[in-house]
Design an enzyme around this catalytic site. Sequence first.
Site, mmCIF file in Angstrom:
data_model
loop_
_atom_site.group_PDB
_atom_site.id
_atom_site.type_symbol
_atom_site.label_atom_id
_atom_site.label_comp_id
_atom_site.label_asym_id
_atom_site.label_seq_id
_atom_site.Cartn_x
_atom_site.Cartn_y
_atom_site.Cartn_z
ATOM 1 N N ARG A 115 0.818 -1.222 0.000
ATOM 2 C CA ARG A 115 0.000 0.000 0.000
ATOM 3 C C ARG A 115 0.850 1.269 0.000
ATOM 4 O O ARG A 115 0.345 2.365 0.226
ATOM 5 C CB ARG A 115 -0.928 0.002 1.221
ATOM 6 C CG ARG A 115 -1.870 -1.200 1.294
ATOM 7 C CD ARG A 115 -2.850 -1.047 2.460
ATOM 8 N NE ARG A 115 -3.669 -2.233 2.603
ATOM 9 C CZ ARG A 115 -3.495 -3.158 3.552
ATOM 10 N NH1 ARG A 115 -2.515 -3.030 4.429
ATOM 11 N NH2 ARG A 115 -4.290 -4.196 3.628
ATOM 12 N N VAL A 124 2.613 6.661 18.069
ATOM 13 C CA VAL A 124 3.234 7.940 18.381
ATOM 14 C C VAL A 124 2.848 8.925 17.284
ATOM 15 O O VAL A 124 2.833 8.574 16.103
ATOM 16 C CB VAL A 124 4.774 7.836 18.506
ATOM 17 C CG1 VAL A 124 5.155 6.992 19.708
ATOM 18 C CG2 VAL A 124 5.397 7.260 17.246
ATOM 19 N N GLY A 125 2.498 10.127 17.680
ATOM 20 C CA GLY A 125 2.093 11.110 16.686
ATOM 21 C C GLY A 125 1.763 12.436 17.333
ATOM 22 O O GLY A 125 1.983 12.641 18.530
ATOM 23 N N GLU A 155 -6.871 14.025 18.290
ATOM 24 C CA GLU A 155 -6.070 13.310 17.292
ATOM 25 C C GLU A 155 -7.019 12.431 16.493
ATOM 26 O O GLU A 155 -8.228 12.605 16.563
ATOM 27 C CB GLU A 155 -4.926 12.545 17.951
ATOM 28 C CG GLU A 155 -5.330 11.617 19.085
ATOM 29 C CD GLU A 155 -5.765 10.261 18.591
ATOM 30 O OE1 GLU A 155 -4.922 9.477 18.125
ATOM 31 O OE2 GLU A 155 -6.977 9.960 18.659
ATOM 32 N N GLU A 189 -6.510 8.655 15.677
ATOM 33 C CA GLU A 189 -6.248 7.223 15.547
ATOM 34 C C GLU A 189 -6.479 6.373 16.792
ATOM 35 O O GLU A 189 -6.747 5.169 16.693
ATOM 36 C CB GLU A 189 -4.796 7.003 15.092
ATOM 37 C CG GLU A 189 -4.507 7.346 13.655
ATOM 38 C CD GLU A 189 -4.245 8.824 13.423
ATOM 39 O OE1 GLU A 189 -4.462 9.300 12.298
ATOM 40 O OE2 GLU A 189 -3.833 9.518 14.377
ATOM 41 N N ASP A 192 0.022 21.742 18.515
ATOM 42 C CA ASP A 192 -0.669 23.030 18.513
ATOM 43 C C ASP A 192 -1.679 23.038 19.659
ATOM 44 O O ASP A 192 -1.999 21.987 20.210
ATOM 45 C CB ASP A 192 -1.373 23.269 17.175
ATOM 46 C CG ASP A 192 -2.369 22.175 16.840
ATOM 47 O OD1 ASP A 192 -3.574 22.459 16.844
ATOM 48 O OD2 ASP A 192 -1.962 21.029 16.572
#
Length: 204
Positions: free
Chosen positions: A3, A48-49, A142, A144, A167
């Site tokens: 993908r 993680v993000g 977020e 996910e 932010d």
Amino acid sequence: NVRGVQGYTGTYKGVPVSVMASGMGMPSIGIYSYELFTQYDVESIIRVGSAGALQKDLKLGDVVAGMGACTNSNYAAQYGLGGTFAPIADFQLLSAAVESAKELGVRMDVVRAFGNLYSTDTFYDASNPSLKWADMGVLAIEMEAAALYCNAAYTKKRGLSLCSISDNILTGEELSPEARQTSFTAMMKIALETAVKMAAESKK
């Protein structure tokens, strides 16, 4: 790579760790996490993000851990539960992450950095519901965590979401794109140290 999403396996302090992109949003991480849990014998996934803060005292670059994930998604409807499922993180992963943060000197205390995330299906949301979620004490927004936690629960595996604040929705502060790429190392170190702790625990 079928993908177009890259995955790599290496070692950190002698422990094999796989790292890959999850895509954006719950449909995407829903696919990847489910396949990793069910087809690749993965026991624990740490997302993680970035996340947008919904509380004024959260600063840019702060690390937050999602104990739970509120959502506007219909993802959990697939289970036919006849009610509202509350997606939560795995406690052992969360505990290992808290311990790792303390060892690394990263401030991630209970009052400030643990609690609910808001996993939304809509990045650009015309209804702007963020302030209502903030009133309920939700830490950050977020896209996910809820799907990851649902998949972990359904497959009897472990999931945790660690986010760096990119932010603040309330104050309007935000990191530059360059800073987002280079300044989120604390979150990544916590995740790696958590993986080491989980590997040690599995050998007991």
